[in-house]
Write a protein that holds these residues in place. Structure first.
Motif, PDB file in Angstrom:
ATOM      1  N   ASP A 183      82.635  38.886  58.425  1.00  0.00           N
ATOM      2  CA  ASP A 183      82.051  39.237  57.130  1.00  0.00           C
ATOM      3  C   ASP A 183      82.938  40.344  56.551  1.00  0.00           C
ATOM      4  O   ASP A 183      83.018  41.440  57.118  1.00  0.00           O
ATOM      5  CB  ASP A 183      80.610  39.710  57.342  1.00  0.00           C
ATOM      6  CG  ASP A 183      79.887  40.028  56.042  1.00  0.00           C
ATOM      7  OD1 ASP A 183      80.557  40.459  55.080  1.00  0.00           O
ATOM      8  OD2 ASP A 183      78.657  39.873  55.985  1.00  0.00           O
ATOM      9  N   GLY A 236      75.523  35.567  49.201  1.00  0.00           N
ATOM     10  CA  GLY A 236      76.180  35.760  50.496  1.00  0.00           C
ATOM     11  C   GLY A 236      75.379  35.063  51.590  1.00  0.00           C
ATOM     12  O   GLY A 236      75.951  34.417  52.476  1.00  0.00           O
ATOM     13  N   MET A 237      74.068  35.179  51.527  1.00  0.00           N
ATOM     14  CA  MET A 237      73.230  34.550  52.556  1.00  0.00           C
ATOM     15  C   MET A 237      73.341  33.033  52.518  1.00  0.00           C
ATOM     16  O   MET A 237      73.282  32.387  53.568  1.00  0.00           O
ATOM     17  CB  MET A 237      71.763  34.992  52.405  1.00  0.00           C
ATOM     18  CG  MET A 237      71.494  36.432  52.815  1.00  0.00           C
ATOM     19  SD  MET A 237      72.208  36.924  54.417  1.00  0.00           S
ATOM     20  CE  MET A 237      71.402  35.779  55.524  1.00  0.00           C
ATOM     21  N   SER A 261      78.282  39.409  45.734  1.00  0.00           N
ATOM     22  CA  SER A 261      77.415  40.263  44.911  1.00  0.00           C
ATOM     23  C   SER A 261      77.859  41.718  44.950  1.00  0.00           C
ATOM     24  O   SER A 261      77.411  42.518  44.134  1.00  0.00           O
ATOM     25  CB  SER A 261      75.976  40.211  45.437  1.00  0.00           C
ATOM     26  OG  SER A 261      75.645  38.943  45.942  1.00  0.00           O
ATOM     27  N   LYS A 262      78.719  42.067  45.888  1.00  0.00           N
ATOM     28  CA  LYS A 262      79.052  43.470  46.125  1.00  0.00           C
ATOM     29  C   LYS A 262      80.371  43.811  45.422  1.00  0.00           C
ATOM     30  O   LYS A 262      80.435  43.736  44.217  1.00  0.00           O
ATOM     31  CB  LYS A 262      79.083  43.728  47.626  1.00  0.00           C
ATOM     32  CG  LYS A 262      77.869  43.132  48.383  1.00  0.00           C
ATOM     33  CD  LYS A 262      76.545  43.768  48.021  1.00  0.00           C
ATOM     34  CE  LYS A 262      75.332  43.019  48.557  1.00  0.00           C
ATOM     35  NZ  LYS A 262      75.281  42.803  49.987  1.00  0.00           N
ATOM     36  N   SER A 277      79.603  38.584  50.789  1.00  0.00           N
ATOM     37  CA  SER A 277      78.631  38.673  49.726  1.00  0.00           C
ATOM     38  C   SER A 277      79.444  39.005  48.488  1.00  0.00           C
ATOM     39  O   SER A 277      79.948  40.120  48.340  1.00  0.00           O
ATOM     40  CB  SER A 277      77.611  39.788  49.985  1.00  0.00           C
ATOM     41  OG  SER A 277      76.861  39.955  48.801  1.00  0.00           O
TER      42      SER A 277
HETATM   43  C1  LIG Z   1      74.679  41.917  50.859  1.00  0.00           C
HETATM   44  C2  LIG Z   1      75.347  41.464  52.081  1.00  0.00           C
HETATM   45  C3  LIG Z   1      75.173  40.163  52.564  1.00  0.00           C
HETATM   46  C4  LIG Z   1      74.259  39.174  51.894  1.00  0.00           C
HETATM   47  O1  LIG Z   1      74.730  38.841  50.635  1.00  0.00           O
HETATM   48  P1  LIG Z   1      73.811  38.427  49.371  1.00  0.00           P
HETATM   49  O2  LIG Z   1      74.787  38.163  48.309  1.00  0.00           O
HETATM   50  O3  LIG Z   1      72.895  39.581  49.103  1.00  0.00           O
HETATM   51  O4  LIG Z   1      73.034  37.222  49.807  1.00  0.00           O
HETATM   52  C5  LIG Z   1      75.883  39.795  53.690  1.00  0.00           C
HETATM   53  N1  LIG Z   1      76.699  40.663  54.326  1.00  0.00           N
HETATM   54  C6  LIG Z   1      76.864  41.928  53.901  1.00  0.00           C
HETATM   55  C7  LIG Z   1      77.779  42.847  54.646  1.00  0.00           C
HETATM   56  C8  LIG Z   1      76.205  42.378  52.772  1.00  0.00           C
HETATM   57  O5  LIG Z   1      76.367  43.632  52.350  1.00  0.00           O
END
Ligand SMILES: *Cc1c(COP(=O)(O)O)cnc(C)c1O
Length: 381
Positions: free
Chosen positions: A174, A78-79, A198-199, A196
């Motif tokens: 976001d 996400g970053m 990843s979530k 992200s």
């Molecule tokens: C985790 C997160 C990010 C960053 O994402 P990564 O995949 O960890 O780099 C950005 N925005 C939100 C709301 C997040 O929860």
């Protein structure tokens, strides 16, 4: 062809640019760095994986369908996606940003964007009149998270887009917390959505990924150029993991939300809990705005305990729930925003937001709601 999101999560746009001759049902992992040229000045459409890879492309097309984007780039986190979006700006540009947001983004602004000559103002964008007062001739974007992390402020996306566009600015949203299953900021006027992956999108706490989804071709072309040049694109294997996770996004989001409502109501009735921050509670500020723009309320809950001891004990004695960073996966996780996601945010700013030593954030997973509640009960007792 497929019009419902459940189908889109599984089949994408059904217009695979790569037609697998074996008709594999699971999209293949093209674990290759490079692709042979089919002739002088001729390409199969794929030349080098940093730029383009069939597995990643299938994922990007799927996410574009889910978000209603003209184009999506999948990044290695996400970053990485958010950093690439910030490369769209130039020295001297000013950005207005939600004051309550993912700590890594605050760090990006404070440590990197500022070094690159950008200035950022943080404000609670749930109050857009406060944001409006900060607009200057050099302001280029409004950056929001709704609901925000970890205080769950809800920003009116349509009104934020109208405000941004009236001043020639972009709206960047976001959408990590609600995922495209519950909310589509581009349809409400945002110009770029970041995630992200990843979530909730990957959803199994097993992969790191990110997305930048564009509403306009001009922005999309610039982000693609940045991605292929700076190189933070998602690997073929991780693209496949995210594709696999996405197939069950709708049922995961529904069940996690159902669990979250049960957990939020239980927390509310707990005498050791001071305040529960969950946008699914009808009397929570932002409930109505969220209901006007999203199809659900997700499964992220923050809560404050009446004393610090309870907060510390809860983190240290949960058994099934893991005390860990991150969110949105099948496993319930509990975090301590003050120490984990927001340690780089200056103490005064943190406390003004409500991120105190008594605030915990819970990502409600897919376990049985009764087991999640029982674990919290034994830990808080
Ligand atoms: C985790 C997160 C990010 C960053 O994402 P990564 O995949 O960890 O780099 C950005 N925005 C939100 C709301 C997040 O929860």
């Amino acid at each position: 062809m497929s019009s419902h999101i459940e189908t889109q999560c599984i089949h994408g746009n059904n217009d695979f640019s790569y037609n697998d001759p074996t008709r594999a049902v699971s999209f293949p992992i093209f674990q290759t760095a490079t692709f042979g040229h089919i002739g002088l000045g001729k390409s199969s459409g794929f030349d080098y994986t940093r730029e383009k890879n069939p597995t990643r492309q299938h994922l990007e097309e799927t996410v574009s369908v889910l978000e209603g984007a003209v184009d999506t780039v999948a990044f290695s986190s996400g970053m990485a996606a958010i950093s690439a979006v910030f490369e769209l700006f130039s020295p001297g540009n000013h950005i207005i940003c939600s004051d309550d947001l993912y700590g890594g983004v605050i760090r990006l602004f404070d440590k990197v964007a500022c070094k690159n000559g950008m200035t950022v103002d943080f404000v609670n964008t749930a109050d857009l009149s406060a944001a409006e007062k900060l607009i200057r001739p050099e302001t280029r974007a409004l950056y929001i998270e709704t609901p925000s992390n970890p205080m769950m402020h809800v920003t009116d996306i349509r009104a934020a887009a109208a405000l941004a566009h009236a001043h020639g600015m972009m709206l960047i949203a976001d959408n990590t917390f609600l995922s495209p299953y519950f909310q589509n900021p581009l349809a409400l006027g945002a110009d770029i959505v970041v995630h992200s992956g990843s979530k909730f999108i990957a959803g199994h706490n097993d992969a790191i990924a990110g997305f930048a989804c564009s509403a306009h071709q001009e922005i999309a072309d610039r982000i693609r150029l940045l991605a292929k040049t700076t190189g933070g694109t998602l690997s073929p294997f991780d693209s496949w993991l995210v594709l696999r996770g996405l197939k069950t996004l709708p049922i995961r989001m529904e069940r996690q939300q159902e669990n979250a409502l049960k957990v939020a109501n239980w927390l509310r009735s707990n005498p050791k809990v001071d305040k529960v921050y969950y946008i699914g509670l009808p009397d929570f500020p932002g409930y109505d705005v969220n209901a006007s723009q999203a199809r659900g309320t997700g499964s992220m809950i923050s809560f404050s305990t009446k004393d610090v001891e309870t907060a510390h004990k809860t983190l240290q004695t949960v058994k099934m729930i893991t005390f860990a960073e991150s969110l949105g996966g099948t496993e319930s996780l509990i975090t301590y925003p003050m120490m984990q996601t927001h340690p780089d945010v200056p103490k005064e700013r943190r406390e003004a937001l409500g991120i105190t030593d008594k605030l915990l954030r819970l990502s409600v997973g897919l376990e049985a709601a009764d087991d999640i509640i029982a674990d919290l009960a034994q830990a808080m007792e």
